[in-house]
Design a protein around this motif. Structure first.
Motif, short mmCIF file in Angstrom:
data_model
loop_
_atom_site.label_atom_id
_atom_site.label_comp_id
_atom_site.label_asym_id
_atom_site.label_seq_id
_atom_site.Cartn_x
_atom_site.Cartn_y
_atom_site.Cartn_z
N SER A 124 23.27 4.42 82.78
CA SER A 124 23.30 5.49 83.77
C SER A 124 22.06 6.38 83.62
O SER A 124 21.41 6.38 82.58
N CYS A 125 21.79 7.14 84.70
CA CYS A 125 20.71 8.11 84.67
C CYS A 125 21.08 9.21 83.67
O CYS A 125 22.17 9.77 83.73
N GLY A 126 20.16 9.51 82.75
CA GLY A 126 20.41 10.54 81.73
C GLY A 126 20.40 11.95 82.29
O GLY A 126 20.72 12.89 81.60
N GLY A 127 20.03 12.08 83.58
CA GLY A 127 20.01 13.41 84.19
C GLY A 127 21.26 13.70 84.99
O GLY A 127 21.88 14.74 84.83
N CYS A 128 21.64 12.77 85.86
CA CYS A 128 22.79 13.03 86.74
C CYS A 128 23.96 12.09 86.44
O CYS A 128 25.02 12.19 87.04
N PHE A 129 23.76 11.17 85.52
CA PHE A 129 24.81 10.26 85.05
C PHE A 129 25.28 9.24 86.10
O PHE A 129 26.34 8.64 85.95
N THR A 157 12.31 6.09 89.86
CA THR A 157 13.04 7.36 89.87
C THR A 157 14.50 7.07 90.20
O THR A 157 14.82 6.07 90.86
N CYS A 158 15.38 7.96 89.75
CA CYS A 158 16.81 7.83 90.04
C CYS A 158 17.02 8.03 91.53
O CYS A 158 16.49 8.97 92.10
N GLU A 159 17.78 7.13 92.15
CA GLU A 159 17.93 7.25 93.61
C GLU A 159 18.87 8.38 94.00
O GLU A 159 18.94 8.74 95.17
N TYR A 160 19.55 8.95 93.02
CA TYR A 160 20.45 10.08 93.33
C TYR A 160 19.79 11.43 93.07
O TYR A 160 19.83 12.31 93.92
N CYS A 161 19.19 11.59 91.90
CA CYS A 161 18.65 12.92 91.57
C CYS A 161 17.12 12.97 91.63
O CYS A 161 16.54 14.04 91.58
N GLY A 162 16.47 11.82 91.72
CA GLY A 162 15.02 11.81 91.87
C GLY A 162 14.24 11.95 90.57
O GLY A 162 13.01 12.02 90.59
#
Ligand SMILES: [Zn+2]
Length: 252
Positions: free
Chosen positions: A211-216, A235-240
């Protein structure tokens, strides 16, 4: 240039950029943590200093009230003595009266004086009770004042320690930051700064548990494979945020 060679150079370049971005994020996160630590303590010290002043003023007022009570009691005592003197005079007069009317008049004066004296004695007792309460309040305040002072000393000591520690570390971090910024491709720096500003200081995050370590949010398995290869910036497609693969996880 041979395509594979070009590809190799580009890949090497990107690996370096990813490494630089990871380092930059580590430095900036550490900076933020240091500022936060310092940012809290001066405020807490300020608040405690204000509280200390308020309580000291409160204590001064209680001390004043005690002094006022003592003065009141001295005055009541003098009034009692004067009334007793007067009472003695009335009682002497009572033996010398000639008429019933005179006798009644002096008896009334005597009763009135006795009531006055009783009232003054009650006022003294009441004042003594008030003083007892004031002294107990002062004792409580003293305890609170001591606690505040202890806490203040603790915070001041902590702040001084942090200032001493951070001076050196901040200089080191600043040096590291300047080294990276002198070398990194400006486009990536801008992208990094833009995301960092928008995302509470966190622009580069590792993949943790797929998972993304920023927005999970979950990161697709194929994307994780590509991110591990580091052949372009993802880049994370949810939080960028910029997603990176780190074996041990970076401090964020
Ligand atoms: Zn994310």
């Amino acid at each position: 240039m041979h395509f594979f060679l070009w590809n190799y150079i580009e890949e090497k370049k990107l690996k370096k950029i990813v490494k630089q971005l990871i380092d930059l994020q580590e430095i900036d996160s550490r900076f933020d943590a240091l500022q936060l630590q310092k940012g809290d303590l001066p405020l807490m010290i300020d608040e405690l200093e204000t509280e200390l002043e308020v309580k000291k003023t409160e204590k001064e007022e209680l001390d004043e009230n005690i002094k006022k009570g003592e003065a009141d009691r001295r005055m009541f005592q003098m009034e009692i003595e004067a009334s007793n003197e007067k009472l003695k005079q009335y009682e002497e007069q009572l033996y010398k009266v000639q008429t019933n009317k005179e006798y009644d008049a002096i008896s009334l004066e005597i009763d009135t004086k006795k009531m006055e004296i009783k009232e003054l004695e009650n006022k003294i007792l009441q004042s003594l009770e008030e003083e007892e309460e004031l002294r107990s309040n002062i004792a409580n305040l003293d305890e609170e004042l001591q606690k505040i002072e202890d806490q203040l000393n603790e915070y001041r000591r902590e702040l001084n320690e942090i200032i001493l520690q951070t001076e050196e570390e901040e200089a080191r971090l600043q040096g590291g930051r300047e080294n990276i910024l002198a070398d990194i491709d400006k486009r990536y720096q801008w992208q990094y700064e833009r995301i960092r500003k928008a995302k509470a200081g966190l622009a580069v995050v590792p993949i943790k548990k797929n998972s993304c370590g920023g927005c999970f949010s979950a990161v697709p398995a194929q994307k994780i494979v590509e991110i591990r290869e580091m052949n372009r910036l993802y880049t994370c497609e949810y939080c960028g945020r910029i997603l990176v693969w780190v074996d041990e996880g970076i401090e964020t």
